[in-house]
Design an enzyme around this catalytic site. Structure first.
Site, PDB file in Angstrom:
ATOM      1  N   ASP A  16      10.635 -24.144  -8.858  1.00  0.00           N
ATOM      2  CA  ASP A  16      11.411 -25.289  -9.318  1.00  0.00           C
ATOM      3  C   ASP A  16      10.580 -26.563  -9.158  1.00  0.00           C
ATOM      4  O   ASP A  16       9.385 -26.501  -8.851  1.00  0.00           O
ATOM      5  CB  ASP A  16      12.743 -25.376  -8.563  1.00  0.00           C
ATOM      6  CG  ASP A  16      12.567 -25.532  -7.058  1.00  0.00           C
ATOM      7  OD1 ASP A  16      11.465 -25.909  -6.597  1.00  0.00           O
ATOM      8  OD2 ASP A  16      13.547 -25.284  -6.332  1.00  0.00           O
ATOM      9  N   GLN A  17      11.197 -27.713  -9.333  1.00  0.00           N
ATOM     10  CA  GLN A  17      10.468 -28.979  -9.246  1.00  0.00           C
ATOM     11  C   GLN A  17       9.936 -29.267  -7.851  1.00  0.00           C
ATOM     12  O   GLN A  17       9.055 -30.105  -7.686  1.00  0.00           O
ATOM     13  CB  GLN A  17      11.351 -30.129  -9.714  1.00  0.00           C
ATOM     14  CG  GLN A  17      11.591 -30.109 -11.208  1.00  0.00           C
ATOM     15  CD  GLN A  17      12.420 -31.294 -11.665  1.00  0.00           C
ATOM     16  OE1 GLN A  17      13.139 -31.903 -10.893  1.00  0.00           O
ATOM     17  NE2 GLN A  17      12.316 -31.611 -12.951  1.00  0.00           N
TER      18      GLN A  17
END
Length: 138
Positions: A16-17
């Site tokens: 994810d980020q």
């Protein structure tokens, strides 16, 4: 008890980020662990499916402990926790590259006919698998 081990190289697309593995991707890793366990026991899901039998997940429990990050290698450990001739419960642990426990999980499966979803007895339909599962379980 036999414990299969599968090394996973974490790909950027799995994160994810924050650079940690997105939670749903661990489910894919559980499947890789089950596949490795079956291979260790001398079997392949594809052979079962060719005979018109599938093994859907009927229950899943997962607990996230610590992150696995992009660029690391993760280790998936898989074993047969319970088996009664009809249902099988696989146990899992996933470790990050530092050896920290990242995930614990278990998934329960039942073998069914592909067309009807009627449960079948692994003991009767695939006696070799049944025997191997009996030998490999806890």
């Amino acid at each position: 008890m036999h414990i299969a081990e599968k090394t996973i190289e974490v790909r950027y697309a799995e994160t994810d980020q924050m650079g940690v593995v997105y939670h749903a991707n661990y489910l894919v890793w559980l499947e890789l662990g089950r596949t490795k366990l079956l291979e260790d026991l001398g079997f392949r899901y594809a052979e079962m499916e060719a005979d018109g039998i599938i093994s859907p997940v009927i229950d899943l429990n997962i607990s996230y402990k610590s992150p696995v990050r992009y660029g690391e290698k993760a280790m998936v450990k898989t074993w047969i926790e319970l088996y009664d001739g009809l249902r099988v419960t696989y146990g899992y642990e996933i470790y990050n590259e530092n050896g920290d426990l990242s995930v614990t999980a278990n998934s329960q499966h039942v073998c069914v006919k592909k067309g009807s979803f009627r449960p079948i007895s692994l003991r009767r339909t695939f006696p070799d698998w049944h025997h191997a599962y009996e030998q490999a379980k806890k």
